[in-house]
Scaffold this motif. Structure first.
Motif, PDB file in Angstrom:
ATOM      1  N   ASN A  89      31.775  40.142  51.757  1.00  0.00           N
ATOM      2  CA  ASN A  89      31.875  38.677  51.760  1.00  0.00           C
ATOM      3  C   ASN A  89      33.279  38.215  51.377  1.00  0.00           C
ATOM      4  O   ASN A  89      33.783  37.216  51.896  1.00  0.00           O
ATOM      5  N   THR A  90      33.906  38.949  50.465  1.00  0.00           N
ATOM      6  CA  THR A  90      35.286  38.618  50.080  1.00  0.00           C
ATOM      7  C   THR A  90      36.219  38.792  51.274  1.00  0.00           C
ATOM      8  O   THR A  90      37.092  37.951  51.535  1.00  0.00           O
ATOM      9  N   LYS A 108      35.802  35.948  53.734  1.00  0.00           N
ATOM     10  CA  LYS A 108      36.464  34.713  53.275  1.00  0.00           C
ATOM     11  C   LYS A 108      37.970  34.802  53.491  1.00  0.00           C
ATOM     12  O   LYS A 108      38.609  33.832  53.924  1.00  0.00           O
ATOM     13  N   LYS A 109      38.545  35.976  53.204  1.00  0.00           N
ATOM     14  CA  LYS A 109      39.992  36.119  53.387  1.00  0.00           C
ATOM     15  C   LYS A 109      40.368  36.025  54.861  1.00  0.00           C
ATOM     16  O   LYS A 109      41.396  35.442  55.220  1.00  0.00           O
ATOM     17  N   LEU A 130      37.206  46.072  49.031  1.00  0.00           N
ATOM     18  CA  LEU A 130      36.758  44.695  48.844  1.00  0.00           C
ATOM     19  C   LEU A 130      35.290  44.566  49.194  1.00  0.00           C
ATOM     20  O   LEU A 130      34.741  45.328  50.004  1.00  0.00           O
ATOM     21  N   ASN A 131      34.643  43.579  48.590  1.00  0.00           N
ATOM     22  CA  ASN A 131      33.297  43.209  48.987  1.00  0.00           C
ATOM     23  C   ASN A 131      33.337  42.626  50.393  1.00  0.00           C
ATOM     24  O   ASN A 131      34.297  41.959  50.779  1.00  0.00           O
ATOM     25  N   GLU A 169      48.875  39.918  51.984  1.00  0.00           N
ATOM     26  CA  GLU A 169      47.480  40.141  52.361  1.00  0.00           C
ATOM     27  C   GLU A 169      47.254  40.075  53.867  1.00  0.00           C
ATOM     28  O   GLU A 169      46.495  40.881  54.418  1.00  0.00           O
TER      29      GLU A 169
END
Length: 484
Positions: free
Chosen positions: A465-466, A469-470, A462-463, A438
């Protein structure tokens, strides 16, 4: 002579060392009297001379360590600094336990000697606490005389007879459990139990029961009361290995134990009091885990009272000859294997290796050499062949280079088995591989979109917000980031 001038008594059978110490300490404003024998030093001390003693260990008429208790008996407030070329953990421990103020390995730094003398003379007079000597003839728990290991020995010697919580940080295979055992075996809790538990080897839903025990009926299958590791270690030392893998729920309970010295078992109501020392260890960056919300900040500071970093083997390659001789001897004595040795060129080749599995990898190599090769002296060709099969190091970031998924999994597994032998690997391979895949994938997408996180999230599917976070969890730096 100035009446306020301190008198330093120096005992060393090396005339050159006596000379350089006398010159340095005289320049620092002290009067120095030096001798090459322990008997003369004893005469001076018995006559009431000297404000501080600097003594070597090996002298022609007596061991300097044996002289310390006699000095302490008649002049308990006299500070003693021990120097030694026998740069082992036992030397440091024995010097400290017999009442030495400080232990300095040879070769020493003159500025450090002057600073130690200044510090010793500035402290209030009074005897230092003593502890029983370790049993004579004990095996060395740690091997190596490199400067990096000398720093470790000196720190350990100071910590032996305290109950301070110690956080050991080091790569896999550097000997974290050996250090924890040394703290216990040579400390004031040596007569109590030493209990070790590896957080990474226990299923997450069983960690609380493993640590704190459970009462009968606490959960399905709990037919009897079971004591946890804290109860088993009461009166001794509890070693929490890979503390970074502890779930947050268990971290909360551990914090209570550290604060209150009590806990309740799973399914229990009664508070159980404990009196033990905690030694924790990790190969991970706990501060980064705190930043990611995966480790409690208050627990981090409770555990990190005394941080102790263990150097990887590549940072102390000069210790490899002594380590390999030790492991060959061990293989002969415990496994009945033929005693081996290495050609000089083979030793030099070992020093150039990166040792991803550290000391444990070297130990496995020594046992393999002893078991599989008939020659008594191992040559460089054998070493080359063995090391060529070792797990490759990960490709450094920023060097280009890609790696197939199969190669990545193979690297992780070969790295593990090179360091741990046939032991069952800890769980979590999926998470480790996912993080390796990732991070570069997200970084490349951010670079392709010039740091635009909205476009990068769309590209990745991806969203937003996702993706945020990543980026935070993987500690990815967005050079030209756009607020989203």
């Amino acid at each position: 002579m100035n009446s306020s001038m301190s008198v330093i008594l120096v005992a060393d059978d090396d005339r050159g060392i006596r000379t350089v110490l006398s010159q340095a300490l005289t320049r620092a404003g002290h009067e120095v009297r030096s001798t090459g024998t322990a008997s003369t030093l004893w005469t001076w001390v018995a006559d009431g001379q000297g404000d501080l003693v600097i003594t070597d260990v090996i002298m022609p008429d007596e061991n300097g360590l044996d002289l310390i208790p006699r000095i302490k008996k008649i002049r308990p407030d006299l500070r003693i600094v021990v120097m030694s070329a026998q740069n082992t953990l036992l030397t440091a421990v024995k010097a400290t336990e017999r009442g030495a103020f400080e232990y300095l390995p040879k070769p020493f730094d003159l500025n450090e000697v002057v600073n130690v003398v200044r510090r010793a003379l500035s402290l209030p007079r009074g005897p230092l606490p003593e502890a029983p000597d370790p049993e004579e003839g004990e095996r060395l728990p740690l091997i190596g005389r490199s400067p990096a290991m000398q720093d470790t020995y000196r720190t350990l010697a100071r910590l032996m007879n305290t109950d301070l919580t110690v956080m050991i940080n080091g790569e896999s295979g550097t000997g974290k459990e050996l250090v924890a055992r040394a703290l216990h075996d040579y400390g004031k809790r040596r007569n109590g139990p030493f209990v070790a538990v590896n957080m990474a080897a226990i299923p997450r839903d069983l960690i609380e029961s493993e640590l704190f025990g459970h009462e009968r009926g606490a959960f399905t299958g709990a037919h009897t009361r079971v004591a946890g590791r804290f109860e088993q270690a009461n009166g001794g030392t509890l070693f929490l290995d890979e503390i970074g893998d502890m779930p947050l729920e268990a971290q909360t309970r551990l914090l209570r134990v550290l604060q209150e010295s009590e806990y309740t078992a799973v399914g229990g109501q009664r508070a159980i009091r404990v009196n033990l020392r905690i030694v924790a260890a990790t190969h991970r960056d706990l501060r980064q885990l705190v930043h990611q919300g995966l480790f409690r900040e208050d627990l981090y500071y409770r555990l990190n009272v005394v941080p102790l970093r263990l150097p990887p083997l590549r940072e102390r390659s000069e210790d490899i000859p002594e380590l390999i001789r030790h492991f060959f001897t061990q293989a002969a004595e415990t496994d009945g294997l033929p005693l081996k040795s290495l050609e000089p060129a083979a030793l030099e080749r070992l020093k150039r290796h990166r040792w991803p599995g550290n000391v444990r990898e070297l130990e496995n190599l020594a046992r393999r050499l002893a078991a599989l090769y008939s020659q008594e002296v191992i040559g460089v060709d054998v070493i080359e062949a063995e090391l060529s099969q070792a797990a490759p190091l990960p490709t450094p970031e920023g060097e280009g280079g890609t790696e197939s998924l199969s190669a990545m999994v193979d690297r992780h597994l070969r790295h593990y088995f090179a360091a741990h032998g046939d032991a069952l690997p800890p769980p979590g391979l999926h998470e480790r591989i996912s993080r390796e895949v990732e991070r570069p994938m997200i970084t490349l997408c951010l670079e392709a979109t010039r740091g635009n996180q909205i476009r990068a999230a769309h590209l990745l599917g991806l969203n937003r917000n996702t993706l945020r976070k990543k980026i935070r969890d993987l500690d990815i730096q967005v050079i030209r980031g756009v607020k989203v």
